[in-house]
Design a protein around this motif. Structure first.
Motif, PDB file in Angstrom:
ATOM      1  N   SER A   1      34.847 -28.428 -17.755  1.00  0.00           N
ATOM      2  CA  SER A   1      35.346 -27.154 -17.185  1.00  0.00           C
ATOM      3  C   SER A   1      34.451 -26.751 -16.006  1.00  0.00           C
ATOM      4  O   SER A   1      34.965 -26.272 -14.750  1.00  0.00           O
ATOM      5  CB  SER A   1      35.676 -26.163 -18.174  1.00  0.00           C
ATOM      6  N   ALA A   2      32.996 -26.866 -16.262  1.00  0.00           N
ATOM      7  CA  ALA A   2      32.256 -26.518 -15.136  1.00  0.00           C
ATOM      8  C   ALA A   2      32.487 -27.487 -13.637  1.00  0.00           C
ATOM      9  O   ALA A   2      32.378 -27.105 -12.521  1.00  0.00           O
ATOM     10  CB  ALA A   2      30.891 -26.428 -15.684  1.00  0.00           C
ATOM     11  N   ALA A   3      32.722 -28.588 -14.152  1.00  0.00           N
ATOM     12  CA  ALA A   3      32.708 -29.797 -12.962  1.00  0.00           C
ATOM     13  C   ALA A   3      33.935 -29.226 -12.290  1.00  0.00           C
ATOM     14  O   ALA A   3      33.942 -29.490 -10.963  1.00  0.00           O
ATOM     15  CB  ALA A   3      32.999 -31.178 -13.408  1.00  0.00           C
ATOM     16  N   ARG A   4      34.996 -28.923 -12.933  1.00  0.00           N
ATOM     17  CA  ARG A   4      36.535 -28.490 -12.401  1.00  0.00           C
ATOM     18  C   ARG A   4      36.354 -27.456 -11.460  1.00  0.00           C
ATOM     19  O   ARG A   4      36.665 -27.517 -10.527  1.00  0.00           O
ATOM     20  CB  ARG A   4      37.428 -28.358 -13.387  1.00  0.00           C
ATOM     21  N   GLU A   5      35.323 -26.477 -12.164  1.00  0.00           N
ATOM     22  CA  GLU A   5      35.112 -25.259 -11.101  1.00  0.00           C
ATOM     23  C   GLU A   5      34.401 -25.686  -9.840  1.00  0.00           C
ATOM     24  O   GLU A   5      34.794 -24.959  -8.720  1.00  0.00           O
ATOM     25  CB  GLU A   5      34.221 -24.291 -11.896  1.00  0.00           C
ATOM     26  N   PHE A   6      33.367 -26.450  -9.957  1.00  0.00           N
ATOM     27  CA  PHE A   6      32.543 -26.845  -8.747  1.00  0.00           C
ATOM     28  C   PHE A   6      33.703 -27.883  -7.839  1.00  0.00           C
ATOM     29  O   PHE A   6      33.785 -27.303  -6.702  1.00  0.00           O
ATOM     30  CB  PHE A   6      31.664 -27.809  -9.061  1.00  0.00           C
ATOM     31  N   ASP A   7      34.511 -28.661  -8.474  1.00  0.00           N
ATOM     32  CA  ASP A   7      35.353 -29.278  -7.343  1.00  0.00           C
ATOM     33  C   ASP A   7      36.227 -28.503  -6.915  1.00  0.00           C
ATOM     34  O   ASP A   7      36.814 -28.493  -5.606  1.00  0.00           O
ATOM     35  CB  ASP A   7      35.997 -30.322  -8.277  1.00  0.00           C
ATOM     36  N   ASP A   8      36.947 -27.448  -7.697  1.00  0.00           N
ATOM     37  CA  ASP A   8      37.963 -26.639  -7.064  1.00  0.00           C
ATOM     38  C   ASP A   8      37.319 -25.902  -6.098  1.00  0.00           C
ATOM     39  O   ASP A   8      37.898 -25.485  -4.739  1.00  0.00           O
ATOM     40  CB  ASP A   8      38.645 -25.661  -8.042  1.00  0.00           C
ATOM     41  N   VAL A   9      36.135 -25.225  -5.957  1.00  0.00           N
ATOM     42  CA  VAL A   9      35.428 -24.369  -5.155  1.00  0.00           C
ATOM     43  C   VAL A   9      34.937 -25.325  -3.817  1.00  0.00           C
ATOM     44  O   VAL A   9      35.359 -24.903  -2.724  1.00  0.00           O
ATOM     45  CB  VAL A   9      34.216 -23.705  -5.632  1.00  0.00           C
ATOM     46  N   THR A  10      34.484 -26.463  -3.903  1.00  0.00           N
ATOM     47  CA  THR A  10      33.857 -27.140  -3.100  1.00  0.00           C
ATOM     48  C   THR A  10      35.211 -28.097  -2.145  1.00  0.00           C
ATOM     49  O   THR A  10      35.012 -27.997  -0.970  1.00  0.00           O
ATOM     50  CB  THR A  10      32.890 -28.104  -3.604  1.00  0.00           C
ATOM     51  N   TYR A  11      36.057 -28.456  -2.893  1.00  0.00           N
ATOM     52  CA  TYR A  11      36.939 -29.431  -2.142  1.00  0.00           C
ATOM     53  C   TYR A  11      38.367 -29.251  -2.340  1.00  0.00           C
ATOM     54  O   TYR A  11      39.237 -29.554  -1.499  1.00  0.00           O
ATOM     55  CB  TYR A  11      36.737 -30.773  -2.738  1.00  0.00           C
ATOM     56  N   GLY A  12      38.683 -28.031  -3.299  1.00  0.00           N
ATOM     57  CA  GLY A  12      40.225 -27.923  -3.493  1.00  0.00           C
ATOM     58  C   GLY A  12      40.455 -26.520  -2.508  1.00  0.00           C
ATOM     59  O   GLY A  12      41.773 -26.032  -3.036  1.00  0.00           O
ATOM     60  N   GLY A  13      39.425 -26.060  -1.928  1.00  0.00           N
ATOM     61  CA  GLY A  13      40.074 -24.622  -1.177  1.00  0.00           C
ATOM     62  C   GLY A  13      40.209 -23.349  -1.926  1.00  0.00           C
ATOM     63  O   GLY A  13      40.823 -22.545  -1.529  1.00  0.00           O
ATOM     64  N   ARG A  14      39.680 -23.485  -3.129  1.00  0.00           N
ATOM     65  CA  ARG A  14      39.979 -22.309  -3.972  1.00  0.00           C
ATOM     66  C   ARG A  14      38.742 -21.286  -4.195  1.00  0.00           C
ATOM     67  O   ARG A  14      37.546 -21.850  -3.532  1.00  0.00           O
ATOM     68  CB  ARG A  14      40.135 -22.622  -5.510  1.00  0.00           C
ATOM     69  N   SER A  15      38.972 -20.120  -4.620  1.00  0.00           N
ATOM     70  CA  SER A  15      37.716 -18.999  -4.591  1.00  0.00           C
ATOM     71  C   SER A  15      37.403 -18.961  -5.807  1.00  0.00           C
ATOM     72  O   SER A  15      38.163 -18.866  -7.022  1.00  0.00           O
ATOM     73  CB  SER A  15      38.260 -17.883  -3.819  1.00  0.00           C
ATOM     74  N   ALA A  16      36.066 -18.871  -6.176  1.00  0.00           N
ATOM     75  CA  ALA A  16      35.342 -18.614  -7.510  1.00  0.00           C
ATOM     76  C   ALA A  16      35.556 -17.037  -7.735  1.00  0.00           C
ATOM     77  O   ALA A  16      35.493 -16.220  -6.772  1.00  0.00           O
ATOM     78  CB  ALA A  16      34.336 -19.423  -7.543  1.00  0.00           C
ATOM     79  N   SER A  17      35.286 -16.928  -9.010  1.00  0.00           N
ATOM     80  CA  SER A  17      35.358 -15.287  -9.482  1.00  0.00           C
ATOM     81  C   SER A  17      33.941 -15.270 -10.109  1.00  0.00           C
ATOM     82  O   SER A  17      33.086 -16.240 -10.322  1.00  0.00           O
ATOM     83  CB  SER A  17      36.101 -14.864 -10.264  1.00  0.00           C
ATOM     84  N   GLU A  18      33.473 -13.892 -10.178  1.00  0.00           N
ATOM     85  CA  GLU A  18      32.312 -13.660 -10.943  1.00  0.00           C
ATOM     86  C   GLU A  18      32.537 -14.302 -12.253  1.00  0.00           C
ATOM     87  O   GLU A  18      31.340 -14.617 -12.818  1.00  0.00           O
ATOM     88  CB  GLU A  18      32.103 -12.146 -10.879  1.00  0.00           C
ATOM     89  N   GLN A  19      33.426 -14.045 -12.902  1.00  0.00           N
ATOM     90  CA  GLN A  19      33.464 -14.698 -14.308  1.00  0.00           C
ATOM     91  C   GLN A  19      33.291 -16.253 -14.449  1.00  0.00           C
ATOM     92  O   GLN A  19      32.494 -16.758 -15.488  1.00  0.00           O
ATOM     93  CB  GLN A  19      34.864 -14.553 -15.117  1.00  0.00           C
ATOM     94  N   SER A  20      33.705 -16.857 -13.241  1.00  0.00           N
ATOM     95  CA  SER A  20      33.531 -18.471 -13.231  1.00  0.00           C
ATOM     96  C   SER A  20      32.065 -18.556 -13.182  1.00  0.00           C
ATOM     97  O   SER A  20      31.395 -19.403 -13.756  1.00  0.00           O
ATOM     98  CB  SER A  20      33.999 -19.021 -12.010  1.00  0.00           C
ATOM     99  N   TYR A  21      31.274 -17.737 -12.338  1.00  0.00           N
ATOM    100  CA  TYR A  21      29.859 -18.042 -12.193  1.00  0.00           C
ATOM    101  C   TYR A  21      29.595 -17.730 -13.554  1.00  0.00           C
ATOM    102  O   TYR A  21      28.189 -18.432 -13.981  1.00  0.00           O
ATOM    103  CB  TYR A  21      29.376 -17.097 -11.051  1.00  0.00           C
ATOM    104  N   ARG A  22      29.605 -16.420 -14.271  1.00  0.00           N
ATOM    105  CA  ARG A  22      29.038 -16.385 -15.571  1.00  0.00           C
ATOM    106  C   ARG A  22      29.192 -17.327 -16.536  1.00  0.00           C
ATOM    107  O   ARG A  22      28.221 -17.653 -17.350  1.00  0.00           O
ATOM    108  CB  ARG A  22      29.781 -14.819 -16.141  1.00  0.00           C
ATOM    109  N   ARG A  23      30.312 -17.967 -16.453  1.00  0.00           N
ATOM    110  CA  ARG A  23      30.525 -19.186 -17.315  1.00  0.00           C
ATOM    111  C   ARG A  23      29.510 -20.508 -17.240  1.00  0.00           C
ATOM    112  O   ARG A  23      29.035 -20.808 -18.259  1.00  0.00           O
ATOM    113  CB  ARG A  23      31.916 -19.479 -17.504  1.00  0.00           C
ATOM    114  N   ILE A  24      29.362 -20.567 -16.175  1.00  0.00           N
ATOM    115  CA  ILE A  24      28.588 -21.893 -15.431  1.00  0.00           C
ATOM    116  C   ILE A  24      27.104 -21.316 -16.144  1.00  0.00           C
ATOM    117  O   ILE A  24      26.451 -22.287 -16.437  1.00  0.00           O
ATOM    118  CB  ILE A  24      28.789 -22.230 -14.246  1.00  0.00           C
ATOM    119  N   ALA A  25      26.936 -20.122 -15.760  1.00  0.00           N
ATOM    120  CA  ALA A  25      25.420 -19.721 -15.983  1.00  0.00           C
ATOM    121  C   ALA A  25      24.946 -19.644 -17.409  1.00  0.00           C
ATOM    122  O   ALA A  25      23.634 -20.043 -17.576  1.00  0.00           O
ATOM    123  CB  ALA A  25      25.041 -18.175 -15.230  1.00  0.00           C
TER     124      ALA A  25
END
Length: 217
Positions: A162-186
């Motif tokens: 899931s963390a890898a998908r979040e990274f890919d979506d943000v970096t290459y998929g043009g999506r925006s991350a949220s605070e919740q996304s960051y908290r999950r990965i942290a």
């Protein structure tokens, strides 16, 4: 009284130029549209005359082409972005896990969640490399890192993916991350720091099992 030819022609021109004679004429757009339809009609007529079967043959050809295009679209789907797995996780500036964590926290403090997610995912992978859970390999992608780490840390396989998908979506998929996304990965980063690789445990269990089996024999 006889009017000569040129003055008569000029008088007729002035008379016909009056607005009352042009009120019912089509406007510029209508004239352009009529010209387009006339051109299209001539084109289809020419195509029909050149196609075996005339107009019916042309209709059959058009339907066949549409069917082929629809089949190709259904088979191949719409064009997609280049898969994220083709792009590396790290850039050319090697940094430690602690440095990536600090960068992630700095971005999070400013509400830059995309950059925060990216840096925290890099911190996870760099930390696993520093602990020798993963070998240091330039060119590794987030998906590859998650897959390899999941074999050593099976309890966290789903969260790593899931963390890898979040990274890919943000970096290459043009999506925006949220605070919740960051908290999950942290949180995943902190949990992984406290987790021992399964490889060492399974190797020890296997050795003990073999020793007991040898003693019994």
């Amino acid at each position: 009284m006889t009017i000569s030819r040129d003055p008569a022609r000029e008088a007729a021109r002035r008379e016909l130029s009056k607005r009352m004679y042009h009120e019912n004429e089509p406007g510029l757009f209508q004239r352009a549209l009529n010209a387009f339809w006339d051109w299209l009609d001539r084109l289809l007529s020419s195509a029909a005359s050149a196609t075996p079967g005339g107009t019916l043959g042309l209709v059959v050809v058009i339907l066949f082409v549409v069917a082929v295009l629809a089949a190709l679209w259904w088979r191949l789907g719409t064009p997609r972005r280049q898969p994220a797995s083709a792009t590396v996780l790290f850039d050319d500036r090697p940094r430690s896990a602690a440095e990536h964590r600090a960068a992630g926290e700095a971005h999070a403090a400013q509400g830059h969640w995309n950059q925060a997610v990216q840096e925290r995912m890099r911190a996870i992978v760099r930390s696993l490399e520093e602990r020798a859970v993963l070998d240091v390999r330039p060119g590794r992608t987030a998906d590859e890192a998650a897959t390899e780490a999941g074999r050593a840390l099976p309890a966290h396989t789903d969260r790593l993916s899931s963390a890898a998908r979040e990274f890919d979506d943000v970096t290459y998929g043009g999506r925006s991350a949220s605070e919740q996304s960051y908290r999950r990965i942290a949180e995943l980063d902190r949990d992984l720091e406290r987790t021992r690789p399964a490889l060492a445990h399974s190797a020890g269990s296997s050795t003990a099992h073999n020793t007991r089996q040898g003693a019994a024999e």
